[in-house]
Scaffold this motif. Structure first.
Motif, PDB file in Angstrom:
ATOM      1  N   MET A 100       0.847  -1.170   0.000  1.00  0.00           N
ATOM      2  CA  MET A 100       0.000   0.000   0.000  1.00  0.00           C
ATOM      3  C   MET A 100       0.895   1.238   0.000  1.00  0.00           C
ATOM      4  SD  MET A 100      -2.740   1.328   2.901  1.00  0.00           S
ATOM      5  CE  MET A 100      -3.809  -0.063   2.700  1.00  0.00           C
ATOM      6  N   PRO A 101       0.683   2.161  -0.940  1.00  0.00           N
ATOM      7  CA  PRO A 101       1.493   3.385  -0.973  1.00  0.00           C
ATOM      8  C   PRO A 101       1.242   4.250   0.257  1.00  0.00           C
ATOM      9  CG  PRO A 101       0.066   3.233  -2.925  1.00  0.00           C
ATOM     10  CD  PRO A 101      -0.278   2.097  -2.029  1.00  0.00           C
ATOM     11  N   THR A 102       2.285   4.952   0.686  1.00  0.00           N
ATOM     12  CA  THR A 102       2.204   5.813   1.856  1.00  0.00           C
ATOM     13  C   THR A 102       2.499   7.253   1.478  1.00  0.00           C
ATOM     14  OG1 THR A 102       2.884   4.022   3.327  1.00  0.00           O
ATOM     15  CG2 THR A 102       3.185   6.260   4.147  1.00  0.00           C
ATOM     16  N   LEU A 103       1.602   8.140   1.903  1.00  0.00           N
ATOM     17  CA  LEU A 103       1.815   9.577   1.761  1.00  0.00           C
ATOM     18  C   LEU A 103       2.152  10.133   3.134  1.00  0.00           C
ATOM     19  CD1 LEU A 103       1.717  12.255   0.183  1.00  0.00           C
ATOM     20  CD2 LEU A 103      -0.730  12.371   0.744  1.00  0.00           C
TER      21      LEU A 103
ATOM     22  N   CYS B 271      -7.296  11.710   2.074  1.00  0.00           N
ATOM     23  CA  CYS B 271      -8.018  10.552   2.611  1.00  0.00           C
ATOM     24  C   CYS B 271      -9.382  10.348   1.953  1.00  0.00           C
ATOM     25  CB  CYS B 271      -8.199  10.717   4.118  1.00  0.00           C
ATOM     26  SG  CYS B 271      -6.667  10.650   5.048  1.00  0.00           S
ATOM     27  N   THR B 272      -9.646  11.014   0.850  1.00  0.00           N
ATOM     28  CA  THR B 272     -10.941  10.886   0.199  1.00  0.00           C
ATOM     29  C   THR B 272     -11.223   9.435  -0.176  1.00  0.00           C
ATOM     30  OG1 THR B 272     -12.345  11.700  -1.587  1.00  0.00           O
ATOM     31  CG2 THR B 272     -10.017  11.423  -2.101  1.00  0.00           C
ATOM     32  N   GLU B 273     -12.496   9.063  -0.155  1.00  0.00           N
ATOM     33  CA  GLU B 273     -12.901   7.686  -0.458  1.00  0.00           C
ATOM     34  C   GLU B 273     -12.450   7.235  -1.839  1.00  0.00           C
ATOM     35  OE1 GLU B 273     -17.095   7.360   0.018  1.00  0.00           O
ATOM     36  OE2 GLU B 273     -17.039   7.918   2.126  1.00  0.00           O
TER      37      GLU B 273
ATOM     38  N   ASP C  73      -8.950   4.996  -2.131  1.00  0.00           N
ATOM     39  CA  ASP C  73      -8.816   3.847  -1.250  1.00  0.00           C
ATOM     40  C   ASP C  73      -7.482   3.156  -1.519  1.00  0.00           C
ATOM     41  OD1 ASP C  73      -9.728   2.074   0.734  1.00  0.00           O
ATOM     42  OD2 ASP C  73     -10.326   0.639  -0.818  1.00  0.00           O
ATOM     43  N   GLY C  74      -6.805   2.773  -0.469  1.00  0.00           N
ATOM     44  CA  GLY C  74      -5.553   2.036  -0.631  1.00  0.00           C
ATOM     45  C   GLY C  74      -4.311   2.877  -0.435  1.00  0.00           C
TER      46      GLY C  74
ATOM     47  N   ALA D 173      -1.840  12.562  -3.292  1.00  0.00           N
ATOM     48  CA  ALA D 173      -2.132  11.167  -2.932  1.00  0.00           C
ATOM     49  C   ALA D 173      -2.389  10.322  -4.192  1.00  0.00           C
ATOM     50  CB  ALA D 173      -3.345  11.103  -2.000  1.00  0.00           C
ATOM     51  N   ALA D 174      -3.163  10.840  -5.128  1.00  0.00           N
ATOM     52  CA  ALA D 174      -3.449  10.093  -6.353  1.00  0.00           C
ATOM     53  C   ALA D 174      -2.190   9.835  -7.175  1.00  0.00           C
ATOM     54  CB  ALA D 174      -4.478  10.848  -7.204  1.00  0.00           C
ATOM     55  N   SER D 175      -1.212  10.730  -7.074  1.00  0.00           N
ATOM     56  CA  SER D 175       0.031  10.528  -7.835  1.00  0.00           C
ATOM     57  C   SER D 175       0.782   9.278  -7.369  1.00  0.00           C
ATOM     58  CB  SER D 175       0.930  11.764  -7.733  1.00  0.00           C
ATOM     59  OG  SER D 175       1.544  11.858  -6.460  1.00  0.00           O
ATOM     60  N   LEU D 176       0.479   8.811  -6.170  1.00  0.00           N
ATOM     61  CA  LEU D 176       1.122   7.599  -5.668  1.00  0.00           C
ATOM     62  C   LEU D 176       0.555   6.347  -6.320  1.00  0.00           C
ATOM     63  CD1 LEU D 176       1.287   8.394  -1.850  1.00  0.00           C
ATOM     64  CD2 LEU D 176       2.941   8.961  -3.640  1.00  0.00           C
TER      65      LEU D 176
END
Length: 150
Positions: A1-4, A27-29, A32-33, A145-148
């Motif tokens: 799981m990627p971490t920010l 942390c938006t739905e 997820d992950g 977060a999405a870039s991860l």
């Protein structure tokens, strides 16, 4: 799981509101992950950065520069993370009551030295954050977060 990893210095209600919006976006739905870790700048360590897949940084602009706490963070993590974190995405938010350009320039200079990749333009706010400012902070958190996941 990627971490920010969200590293922040939050000494005021304005920076607290910005931090909360950034965390909410990260942390938006829809994302997820992703494991979101939030650390004050004075406690974040090289291990935190090495275990993260990307960083989001928050600071007030103090006398035209990043906070001493965020500078301490960079002083602590720079060399231990220099070769191990190349290409990782990052984002930045800065709050000030006057100019924030020096703080942005300083953080971007250090991130360039680390060879981190800017995932979103810096979000800067002068004065009390309004609805649009907080929406920009939310978008910053969500985008970094999405870039991860790319």
């Amino acid at each position: 799981m990627p971490t920010l990893l969200i590293v922040h210095h939050t000494p005021s209600p304005a920076t607290q509101a910005m931090l909360e919006a950034v965390v909410s976006g990260a942390c938006t739905e829809d994302l997820d992950g992703i494991d979101v870790q939030v650390r004050p700048a004075l406690t974040a360590s090289p291990v935190d950065v090495l275990n993260a897949d990307g960083c989001l940084l928050g600071t007030p602009a103090n006398i035209g520069y990043m906070s001493g706490a965020l500078k301490h963070f960079f002083d602590t993590v720079y060399y231990p993370c220099l070769s191990a974190t190349i290409g990782r995405p990052y984002g930045l938010y800065v709050h000030g009551n006057e100019g924030v350009e020096g703080a942005v320039r300083a953080v971007e200079s250090i991130a360039t030295g680390l060879k981190w990749r800017k995932a979103f333009p810096p979000v800067t706010v002068l004065g009390q954050p309004g609805k649009d400012d907080l929406e920009s902070c939310w978008e910053l958190g969500a985008t970094v977060a999405a870039s991860l996941l790319d």
